[in-house]
Every structure is written in C-alpha cells, then in structure tokens.
Design a protein around this motif. Structure first.
Motif, PDB file in Angstrom:
ATOM      1  N   LYS A 168      -1.247   6.213   9.169  1.00 44.40           N
ATOM      2  CA  LYS A 168      -0.712   6.302  10.653  1.00 44.40           C
ATOM      3  C   LYS A 168      -0.419   4.919  11.391  1.00 44.40           C
ATOM      4  O   LYS A 168      -0.463   5.042  12.561  1.00 44.40           O
ATOM      5  CB  LYS A 168      -1.652   7.440  11.482  1.00 44.40           C
ATOM      6  CG  LYS A 168      -2.020   8.474  10.858  1.00 44.40           C
ATOM      7  CD  LYS A 168      -1.847   9.665  11.703  1.00 44.40           C
ATOM      8  CE  LYS A 168      -2.554  11.120  11.122  1.00 44.40           C
ATOM      9  NZ  LYS A 168      -1.265  11.820  10.273  1.00 44.40           N
ATOM     10  N   MET A 169      -0.447   4.049  10.703  1.00 36.33           N
ATOM     11  CA  MET A 169       0.077   2.678  11.263  1.00 36.33           C
ATOM     12  C   MET A 169       1.217   2.381  10.896  1.00 36.33           C
ATOM     13  O   MET A 169       1.458   2.328   9.422  1.00 36.33           O
ATOM     14  CB  MET A 169      -0.988   1.687  10.734  1.00 36.33           C
ATOM     15  CG  MET A 169      -2.243   1.936  11.569  1.00 36.33           C
ATOM     16  SD  MET A 169      -3.617   0.519  10.997  1.00 36.33           S
ATOM     17  CE  MET A 169      -2.841  -0.683  11.260  1.00 36.33           C
ATOM     18  N   GLU A 170       2.153   1.528  11.388  1.00 35.09           N
ATOM     19  CA  GLU A 170       3.451   1.089  11.235  1.00 35.09           C
ATOM     20  C   GLU A 170       3.235  -0.369  10.603  1.00 35.09           C
ATOM     21  O   GLU A 170       2.701  -1.087  11.253  1.00 35.09           O
ATOM     22  CB  GLU A 170       4.356   0.948  12.278  1.00 35.09           C
ATOM     23  CG  GLU A 170       4.772   2.423  12.517  1.00 35.09           C
ATOM     24  CD  GLU A 170       6.050   2.358  13.556  1.00 35.09           C
ATOM     25  OE1 GLU A 170       6.436   1.357  13.893  1.00 35.09           O
ATOM     26  OE2 GLU A 170       6.241   3.422  14.381  1.00 35.09           O
ATOM     27  N   ASN A 171       3.496  -0.783   9.588  1.00 36.66           N
ATOM     28  CA  ASN A 171       3.403  -2.103   8.714  1.00 36.66           C
ATOM     29  C   ASN A 171       4.763  -2.525   8.506  1.00 36.66           C
ATOM     30  O   ASN A 171       5.685  -2.095   7.904  1.00 36.66           O
ATOM     31  CB  ASN A 171       2.557  -1.837   7.292  1.00 36.66           C
ATOM     32  CG  ASN A 171       1.425  -1.242   7.718  1.00 36.66           C
ATOM     33  OD1 ASN A 171       0.271  -1.788   7.962  1.00 36.66           O
ATOM     34  ND2 ASN A 171       1.206   0.210   7.423  1.00 36.66           N
TER      35      ASN A 171
ATOM     36  N   LEU B 189       0.889  -1.346   0.048  1.00 38.28           N
ATOM     37  CA  LEU B 189       0.154   0.008   0.050  1.00 38.28           C
ATOM     38  C   LEU B 189       0.778   1.096   0.043  1.00 38.28           C
ATOM     39  O   LEU B 189       1.888   1.134   0.403  1.00 38.28           O
ATOM     40  CB  LEU B 189      -0.908   0.024   1.106  1.00 38.28           C
ATOM     41  CG  LEU B 189      -0.347   0.064   2.525  1.00 38.28           C
ATOM     42  CD1 LEU B 189      -1.714   0.069   3.516  1.00 38.28           C
ATOM     43  CD2 LEU B 189       0.316  -1.416   3.040  1.00 38.28           C
ATOM     44  N   PRO B 190       0.312   2.459  -0.402  1.00 40.02           N
ATOM     45  CA  PRO B 190       1.299   3.663  -0.480  1.00 40.02           C
ATOM     46  C   PRO B 190       1.555   3.900   1.012  1.00 40.02           C
ATOM     47  O   PRO B 190       0.457   3.740   1.968  1.00 40.02           O
ATOM     48  CB  PRO B 190       0.308   4.705  -1.187  1.00 40.02           C
ATOM     49  CG  PRO B 190      -1.161   4.113  -1.094  1.00 40.02           C
ATOM     50  CD  PRO B 190      -1.184   2.619  -0.943  1.00 40.02           C
ATOM     51  N   GLY B 191       2.551   4.666   1.009  1.00 35.13           N
ATOM     52  CA  GLY B 191       3.084   5.270   2.553  1.00 35.13           C
ATOM     53  C   GLY B 191       4.442   5.794   2.617  1.00 35.13           C
ATOM     54  O   GLY B 191       5.097   6.074   1.456  1.00 35.13           O
TER      55      GLY B 191
ATOM     56  N   THR C  62      11.390  -9.452   8.815  1.00 32.84           N
ATOM     57  CA  THR C  62      11.077  -8.012   8.660  1.00 32.84           C
ATOM     58  C   THR C  62      12.048  -7.420   7.924  1.00 32.84           C
ATOM     59  O   THR C  62      13.322  -7.384   8.209  1.00 32.84           O
ATOM     60  CB  THR C  62      10.671  -7.067   9.980  1.00 32.84           C
ATOM     61  OG1 THR C  62       9.637  -7.821  10.655  1.00 32.84           O
ATOM     62  CG2 THR C  62      10.368  -5.616   9.493  1.00 32.84           C
ATOM     63  N   VAL C  63      11.875  -6.772   6.526  1.00 31.55           N
ATOM     64  CA  VAL C  63      12.945  -6.033   5.871  1.00 31.55           C
ATOM     65  C   VAL C  63      12.712  -4.450   5.941  1.00 31.55           C
ATOM     66  O   VAL C  63      13.442  -3.859   5.593  1.00 31.55           O
ATOM     67  CB  VAL C  63      13.126  -6.798   4.459  1.00 31.55           C
ATOM     68  CG1 VAL C  63      13.421  -7.918   4.502  1.00 31.55           C
ATOM     69  CG2 VAL C  63      11.553  -6.436   3.780  1.00 31.55           C
ATOM     70  N   VAL C  64      11.387  -4.017   5.953  1.00 31.31           N
ATOM     71  CA  VAL C  64      11.069  -2.580   5.976  1.00 31.31           C
ATOM     72  C   VAL C  64      10.173  -2.348   6.826  1.00 31.31           C
ATOM     73  O   VAL C  64       9.046  -3.193   6.826  1.00 31.31           O
ATOM     74  CB  VAL C  64      10.584  -2.216   4.288  1.00 31.31           C
ATOM     75  CG1 VAL C  64      10.387  -0.575   4.324  1.00 31.31           C
ATOM     76  CG2 VAL C  64      11.874  -2.556   3.505  1.00 31.31           C
ATOM     77  N   ILE C  65       9.990  -1.051   7.506  1.00 26.79           N
ATOM     78  CA  ILE C  65       8.902  -0.476   8.138  1.00 26.79           C
ATOM     79  C   ILE C  65       8.186   0.501   7.228  1.00 26.79           C
ATOM     80  O   ILE C  65       8.913   1.407   7.017  1.00 26.79           O
ATOM     81  CB  ILE C  65       9.372  -0.117   9.531  1.00 26.79           C
ATOM     82  CG1 ILE C  65       9.970  -1.083  10.344  1.00 26.79           C
ATOM     83  CG2 ILE C  65       8.005   0.365  10.433  1.00 26.79           C
ATOM     84  CD1 ILE C  65       9.223  -2.169  10.887  1.00 26.79           C
TER      85      ILE C  65
END
Length: 71
Positions: free
Chosen positions: A37-40, A9-11, A29-32
């Motif tokens: 307004k949520m951390e994915n 998703l865009p962010g 996990t490779v990227v946050i």
C-alpha cells in the motif's frame, strides 16, 4: 555500462516514467512500484539510455524482476 533496474520487493507497477530511447541520469525515477500500500520510486542506478522496458502498467512483479535496462 548497462544496468538492469530490478524490483527491490514484490508489488504492482503503477506508472512508467521512461520509454525506450529516453536518456536518464543516475537517481532519476524510472518506475513507480506499489508495495504494501505504499508507492515506491524506483531510481536509475546509472546515467544512460533506456534500452528496454520489460514491464507494463498494472503488472505484478516479484523481487528481482528486471523492470528496465539502462545502457
């Protein structure tokens, strides 16, 4: 096989957890990515070595943008 890790998703990129040459396992996990307004946590789809990191901290990305490539 090589796997492109794409933005679901865009962010905005908050943090990069890997560097080129790092070994990762599927599910690491490779990227946050901050979106709405949520951390994915964006996970590796496969075991392998990080071949490229295509984004930087603070960068805005669109859906489908390649964040990194694992081979």
């Amino acid at each position: 096989g090589a796997g492109a890790v794409k933005a679901p998703l865009p962010g905005v990129i908050l943090d990069l957890k890997v560097n080129v040459g790092d070994t990762v396992a599927a599910g690491d996990t490779v990227v946050i990515l901050e979106a709405m307004k949520m951390e994915n946590e964006i996970m590796s789809p496969c075991d392998g070595t990080v071949l490229s990191v295509n984004v930087t901290k603070g960068a805005s990305v669109e859906t489908g943008a390649v964040l990194c490539v694992i081979g």
